[in-house]
Enzyme design. Structure first.
Site, PDB file in Angstrom:
ATOM      1  N   LYS A  60     -31.157   0.006  40.982  1.00 25.42           N
ATOM      2  CA  LYS A  60     -30.663   0.767  39.825  1.00 25.42           C
ATOM      3  C   LYS A  60     -31.540   0.601  38.596  1.00 25.42           C
ATOM      4  O   LYS A  60     -31.675   1.523  37.804  1.00 25.42           O
ATOM      5  CB  LYS A  60     -29.219   0.384  39.508  1.00 25.42           C
ATOM      6  CG  LYS A  60     -28.259   0.879  40.564  1.00 25.42           C
ATOM      7  CD  LYS A  60     -26.855   1.029  40.036  1.00 25.42           C
ATOM      8  CE  LYS A  60     -26.040   1.791  41.076  1.00 25.42           C
ATOM      9  NZ  LYS A  60     -24.654   1.967  40.696  1.00 25.42           N
ATOM     10  N   LYS A 112     -28.931   5.730  50.437  1.00 23.08           N
ATOM     11  CA  LYS A 112     -27.500   5.990  50.602  1.00 23.08           C
ATOM     12  C   LYS A 112     -27.034   7.117  49.675  1.00 23.08           C
ATOM     13  O   LYS A 112     -27.611   7.329  48.609  1.00 23.08           O
ATOM     14  CB  LYS A 112     -26.693   4.712  50.380  1.00 23.08           C
ATOM     15  CG  LYS A 112     -26.261   4.464  48.973  1.00 23.08           C
ATOM     16  CD  LYS A 112     -25.194   3.389  48.898  1.00 23.08           C
ATOM     17  CE  LYS A 112     -24.717   3.254  47.467  1.00 23.08           C
ATOM     18  NZ  LYS A 112     -23.839   4.334  47.028  1.00 23.08           N
ATOM     19  N   LYS A 162     -23.139   8.444  43.800  1.00 23.51           N
ATOM     20  CA  LYS A 162     -22.686   9.253  42.677  1.00 23.51           C
ATOM     21  C   LYS A 162     -23.802   9.406  41.662  1.00 23.51           C
ATOM     22  O   LYS A 162     -23.925  10.421  41.005  1.00 23.51           O
ATOM     23  CB  LYS A 162     -21.498   8.576  41.987  1.00 23.51           C
ATOM     24  CG  LYS A 162     -20.195   8.758  42.714  1.00 23.51           C
ATOM     25  CD  LYS A 162     -19.038   8.280  41.861  1.00 23.51           C
ATOM     26  CE  LYS A 162     -18.400   7.044  42.428  1.00 23.51           C
ATOM     27  NZ  LYS A 162     -18.927   5.792  41.875  1.00 23.51           N
TER      28      LYS A 162
HETATM   29  P1  ATP Z   1     -22.924   4.689  41.884  1.00 22.42           P
HETATM   30  O1  ATP Z   1     -24.134   5.468  42.319  1.00 22.42           O
HETATM   31  O2  ATP Z   1     -22.457   5.017  40.493  1.00 22.42           O
HETATM   32  O3  ATP Z   1     -23.060   3.206  42.144  1.00 22.42           O
HETATM   33  P2  ATP Z   1     -21.528   4.951  44.350  1.00 22.42           P
HETATM   34  O4  ATP Z   1     -21.587   6.251  45.039  1.00 22.42           O
HETATM   35  O5  ATP Z   1     -22.387   3.852  44.868  1.00 22.42           O
HETATM   36  O6  ATP Z   1     -21.755   5.220  42.801  1.00 22.42           O
HETATM   37  P3  ATP Z   1     -19.368   3.126  43.800  1.00 22.42           P
HETATM   38  O7  ATP Z   1     -18.303   3.491  42.829  1.00 22.42           O
HETATM   39  O8  ATP Z   1     -20.450   2.212  43.362  1.00 22.42           O
HETATM   40  O9  ATP Z   1     -20.000   4.501  44.347  1.00 22.42           O
HETATM   41  O10 ATP Z   1     -18.702   2.533  45.119  1.00 22.42           O
HETATM   42  C1  ATP Z   1     -17.344   2.819  45.482  1.00 22.42           C
HETATM   43  C2  ATP Z   1     -17.123   2.431  46.936  1.00 22.42           C
HETATM   44  O11 ATP Z   1     -17.760   3.377  47.802  1.00 22.42           O
HETATM   45  C3  ATP Z   1     -17.704   1.066  47.321  1.00 22.42           C
HETATM   46  O12 ATP Z   1     -16.808   0.456  48.227  1.00 22.42           O
HETATM   47  C4  ATP Z   1     -18.991   1.412  48.020  1.00 22.42           C
HETATM   48  O13 ATP Z   1     -19.385   0.423  48.948  1.00 22.42           O
HETATM   49  C5  ATP Z   1     -18.607   2.705  48.730  1.00 22.42           C
HETATM   50  N1  ATP Z   1     -19.783   3.555  48.953  1.00 22.42           N
HETATM   51  C6  ATP Z   1     -20.604   4.039  47.998  1.00 22.42           C
HETATM   52  N2  ATP Z   1     -21.557   4.805  48.545  1.00 22.42           N
HETATM   53  C7  ATP Z   1     -21.334   4.795  49.886  1.00 22.42           C
HETATM   54  C8  ATP Z   1     -21.993   5.403  50.999  1.00 22.42           C
HETATM   55  N3  ATP Z   1     -23.062   6.168  50.818  1.00 22.42           N
HETATM   56  N4  ATP Z   1     -21.499   5.194  52.236  1.00 22.42           N
HETATM   57  C9  ATP Z   1     -20.395   4.410  52.424  1.00 22.42           C
HETATM   58  N5  ATP Z   1     -19.739   3.802  51.412  1.00 22.42           N
HETATM   59  C10 ATP Z   1     -20.184   3.999  50.153  1.00 22.42           C
HETATM   60 MG    MG Z   2     -22.444   2.010  43.819  1.00 23.42          MG
END
Ligand code: ATP
Ligand code: MG
Length: 349
Positions: A115, A207, A210
């Site tokens: 990040k 991955k 968001k």
């Molecule tokens: P950001 O990019 O802001 O970190 P994010 O998509 O990683 O957003 P988070 O809010 O950080 O989402 O994570 C919320 C939950 O979703 C966590 O349990 C994380 O492990 C899960 N998660 C996030 N991205 C994935 C993915 N690509 N596949 C499976 N699980 C995910």
């Molecule tokens: Mg995340």
């Protein structure tokens, strides 16, 4: 290690609309665990500000993520649903943990490296200390089980290290204050299900996130049928047809991802999906995948829209949840202060 009562804690950041990875990697397990456990599901807004957020958008995103929780099937009667900033004990315990965790531990965290990118000097201190706050989120409720996606495994290991070090460093005081051998449980990650790591639609080695700049990298829970079809149509693939067996997906991350998404949505194994589609071109597979994704996600999007029309209801879910969360967190935080020796004069005078 003494046995602690089982309690589930997990959260998602209101950094953007939730996506298919959040849904398949975490949410489906959250919903399931409501059947068997007492669960606390948090909208982790204090984590979101580790990266710059527009204040108006952040407030809206907190409500939107809450609406997603409810639309996906989290039940605010059964589970505690609230936003993190309404329970100050998270931040309070995080400070104590800033003083327990070691720099060397945080230096190993891959999420920070990803990040912060190349301009690490310019990353916020909060982004660096993020895992300490995450440990506090869980442990301020003495959470024992944490359903998350695979990307959070390292942070959970750190949370266990922090709990263990706190228990060791303060063992005498913990015993003297009547808490026995250990104050905190070592929280267990629950990384299960068919899609613990959903990959970006634009790059099968990254991955789905968001915070990815490209909206075409992810399928959002609010995307309509046309948008879902368009994103899947444009998803990166290779020119080969689908293999008939899972081992044929090796070295083909984009193909593996799309097959994995189909399998998770259809609640089938990858083998079963390839049994059906082995030999098919992506031009055949993609429209079927899009149709399945729409079938599963459209009802969630419709319910979210309905819920978001009533802001007062969303806000009352959050304030009720925060109140219930506080009744658990406040006495634990008071005990932490006693154990650490932070004098509190409650009840005096
Ligand atoms: P950001 O990019 O802001 O970190 P994010 O998509 O990683 O957003 P988070 O809010 O950080 O989402 O994570 C919320 C939950 O979703 C966590 O349990 C994380 O492990 C899960 N998660 C996030 N991205 C994935 C993915 N690509 N596949 C499976 N699980 C995910
Ligand atoms: Mg995340």
């Amino acid at each position: 290690m003494p046995k602690f009562p089982e309690r589930v804690f997990s959260g998602m950041q209101p950094t953007h609309t939730l996506h298919l990875g959040n849904y398949l990697g975490a949410m489906v397990n959250w919903i399931r665990m409501q059947e068997t456990h007492s669960c606390i599901y948090c909208v982790v807004d204090v984590h979101a500000i580790t990266i710059a957020q527009d204040p108006k958008e952040l407030a809206q995103n907190i409500r939107e993520v809450t609406a997603s929780y409810l639309a996906c099937g989290l039940d605010p009667e059964r589970s505690i649903i609230f936003n993190q900033s309404q329970v100050a004990e998270h931040a309070e315990l995080a400070w104590v943990f800033n003083c327990v965790a070691r720099l060397g531990w945080l230096n190993r965290m891959t999420q920070f490296k990803e990040k912060a990118g190349k301009d690490r000097e310019n990353a916020s201190v909060g982004l660096y200390a993020y895992p300490n706050l995450m440990a506090a989120d869980i442990l301020v409720y003495k959470g024992t089980h944490v359903p998350v996606g695979e990307d959070q495994k390292q942070h959970l290991e750190l949370a266990r290290d922090i709990a263990q070090k706190f228990n060791n460093d303060f063992s005498e005081s913990i015993a003297a204050h009547g808490h026995g051998e250990a104050f905190f449980p070592l929280p267990e990650p629950m990384i299960t299900g068919p899609a613990t790591r959903v990959m970006s639609l634009r790059d099968g080695t990254k991955k789905m996130s968001k915070s990815d700049a490209s909206d075409f990298s992810r399928i959002s829970l609010t995307d309509d049928a046309d948008m879902i079809a368009q994103k899947i149509r444009k998803a990166k693939t290779d020119p080969e047809p689908l293999p008939s067996e899972a081992k044929g997906l090796a070295g083909r991350p984009e193909a593996e991802n799309l097959v994995g998404i189909y399998a998770a949505l259809a609640r089938k194994s990858k083998e079963a999906v390839l049994g059906e589609f082995g030999g098919a071109q992506f031009s055949t597979f993609k429209p079927v995948l899009a149709e399945l994704a729409v079938e599963r996600l459209a009802p969630i999007a419709a319910e979210m829209k309905r819920l978001l029309a009533d802001r007062r209801h969303i806000d009352s879910v959050l304030s009720n949840g925060a109140e219930r969360a506080r009744t658990i967190a406040a006495p634990i935080m008071r005990d932490v202060k006693d154990v650490v020796g932070l004098l509190s004069t409650r009840g005096v005078g």
